[in-house]
Design a protein around this motif. Structure first.
Motif, short mmCIF file in Angstrom:
data_model
loop_
_atom_site.label_atom_id
_atom_site.label_comp_id
_atom_site.label_asym_id
_atom_site.label_seq_id
_atom_site.Cartn_x
_atom_site.Cartn_y
_atom_site.Cartn_z
N ARG A 7 4.12 8.38 -0.87
CA ARG A 7 3.18 7.26 -0.99
C ARG A 7 1.78 7.84 -1.08
O ARG A 7 1.31 8.48 -0.13
CB ARG A 7 3.32 6.36 0.23
CG ARG A 7 2.40 5.17 0.25
CD ARG A 7 2.66 4.38 1.52
NE ARG A 7 1.58 3.48 1.81
CZ ARG A 7 1.64 2.17 1.64
NH1 ARG A 7 2.75 1.62 1.22
NH2 ARG A 7 0.61 1.41 1.93
N LEU A 8 1.13 7.64 -2.21
CA LEU A 8 -0.25 8.07 -2.38
C LEU A 8 -1.16 6.86 -2.22
O LEU A 8 -0.82 5.77 -2.67
CB LEU A 8 -0.47 8.67 -3.77
CG LEU A 8 0.17 10.01 -4.05
CD1 LEU A 8 -0.05 10.40 -5.51
CD2 LEU A 8 -0.40 11.06 -3.13
N GLU A 9 -2.30 7.08 -1.62
CA GLU A 9 -3.28 6.02 -1.46
C GLU A 9 -4.64 6.52 -1.91
O GLU A 9 -4.99 7.68 -1.68
CB GLU A 9 -3.36 5.58 0.00
CG GLU A 9 -2.08 4.95 0.49
CD GLU A 9 -2.17 4.43 1.92
OE1 GLU A 9 -3.30 4.29 2.44
OE2 GLU A 9 -1.11 4.17 2.50
N ARG A 11 -8.87 5.19 -2.08
CA ARG A 11 -9.85 4.21 -1.61
C ARG A 11 -11.17 4.46 -2.32
O ARG A 11 -11.52 5.60 -2.61
CB ARG A 11 -10.11 4.31 -0.10
CG ARG A 11 -8.94 4.18 0.78
CD ARG A 11 -8.44 2.85 1.23
NE ARG A 11 -9.20 1.66 1.23
CZ ARG A 11 -8.65 0.48 0.91
NH1 ARG A 11 -7.39 0.39 0.53
NH2 ARG A 11 -9.34 -0.61 0.96
N GLY A 18 -8.81 -0.47 -2.77
CA GLY A 18 -8.00 0.72 -2.94
C GLY A 18 -6.72 0.43 -3.68
O GLY A 18 -6.49 -0.68 -4.16
N TRP A 19 -5.90 1.44 -3.76
CA TRP A 19 -4.61 1.33 -4.43
C TRP A 19 -3.57 2.15 -3.68
O TRP A 19 -3.90 3.06 -2.92
CB TRP A 19 -4.68 1.78 -5.89
CG TRP A 19 -5.24 3.16 -6.10
CD1 TRP A 19 -6.51 3.47 -6.49
CD2 TRP A 19 -4.56 4.42 -5.94
NE1 TRP A 19 -6.66 4.83 -6.58
CE2 TRP A 19 -5.48 5.43 -6.25
CE3 TRP A 19 -3.28 4.78 -5.57
CZ2 TRP A 19 -5.15 6.79 -6.19
CZ3 TRP A 19 -2.94 6.12 -5.50
CH2 TRP A 19 -3.87 7.11 -5.82
N THR A 20 -2.32 1.81 -3.91
CA THR A 20 -1.18 2.57 -3.39
C THR A 20 -0.22 2.80 -4.54
O THR A 20 0.03 1.89 -5.34
CB THR A 20 -0.45 1.78 -2.28
OG1 THR A 20 -1.38 1.49 -1.24
CG2 THR A 20 0.71 2.57 -1.71
N THR A 22 3.62 4.25 -4.91
CA THR A 22 4.81 4.65 -4.16
C THR A 22 5.75 5.42 -5.07
O THR A 22 5.99 5.00 -6.20
CB THR A 22 5.53 3.41 -3.61
OG1 THR A 22 4.60 2.65 -2.83
CG2 THR A 22 6.70 3.80 -2.73
N ARG A 51 5.49 -0.01 -8.66
CA ARG A 51 5.10 1.08 -7.75
C ARG A 51 3.60 1.14 -7.47
O ARG A 51 3.17 1.88 -6.61
CB ARG A 51 5.57 2.43 -8.30
CG ARG A 51 7.09 2.53 -8.37
CD ARG A 51 7.60 3.89 -8.82
NE ARG A 51 6.78 4.55 -9.79
CZ ARG A 51 6.27 5.79 -9.64
NH1 ARG A 51 6.52 6.49 -8.57
NH2 ARG A 51 5.54 6.31 -10.59
N ASP A 55 -5.42 -3.27 -3.44
CA ASP A 55 -5.81 -4.10 -2.30
C ASP A 55 -7.32 -4.19 -2.23
O ASP A 55 -8.02 -3.31 -2.70
CB ASP A 55 -5.18 -3.60 -1.00
CG ASP A 55 -5.75 -2.27 -0.55
OD1 ASP A 55 -6.75 -2.27 0.18
OD2 ASP A 55 -5.19 -1.23 -0.92
N ALA A 105 -7.83 9.51 -4.36
CA ALA A 105 -6.90 9.95 -3.32
C ALA A 105 -7.45 11.19 -2.63
O ALA A 105 -8.29 11.90 -3.19
CB ALA A 105 -5.54 10.27 -3.94
#
Length: 139
Positions: A7-9, A11, A18-20, A22, A51, A55, A105
């Motif tokens: 899981r990369l995040e 901001r 931000g984003w995620t 998966t 994926r 947010d 990231a």
């Protein structure tokens, strides 16, 4: 950690958006089109609602002067960081393509991802690999 559990995040600078992503991001793309050159983004791809998840609130921009723009760019409305792009056309399989800017990231999470180069300025084709990874383009 397996690729499925990765899981990369990312901001923005102020932390409001931000984003995620998966799962295994695979290689990321450096593009030389007029937009990507100006933004300096490195893109990891997938599809909306699959994926990739955004947010926080974002503002969007679709290129002026294009009768039928292909994508919109998502920015943080507070600090202006570029988070992602989202296709404006639904693909034949009913999905919508998206990409996130992996420069948001943490460096240690993405440093080893290989870079694919895409000639978005002229040929609209992939360029030969040169062996570089994100750490080689970070600075």
């Amino acid at each position: 950690m397996t690729a499925a559990s990765l899981r990369l995040e990312g901001r923005c600078l102020c932390g409001d958006a931000g984003w995620t992503l998966t799962g295994d991001p695979g290689s990321v793309t450096a593009c030389n089109c007029s937009m990507c050159v100006r933004y300096g983004a490195l893109w990891a791809y997938d599809y909306e609602g699959e994926r990739i998840a955004l947010d926080g609130s974002t503002r969007t921009y679709a290129r002026r002067g294009k009768a039928d723009p292909a994508l919109e760019i998502h920015f943080c409305p507070t600090c202006g960081c570029l988070l992602s792009w989202r296709g404006l056309r639904i693909e034949a399989d009913g999905r919508r393509r998206m990409a996130v800017n992996i420069r948001l990231a943490p460096a240690e999470a993405v440093a080893d991802l290989p870079i694919d180069h895409f000639d978005g300025a002229d040929s609209f084709e992939d360029l030969p690999p040169d062996g570089r990874c994100v750490r080689d383009m970070w600075f």
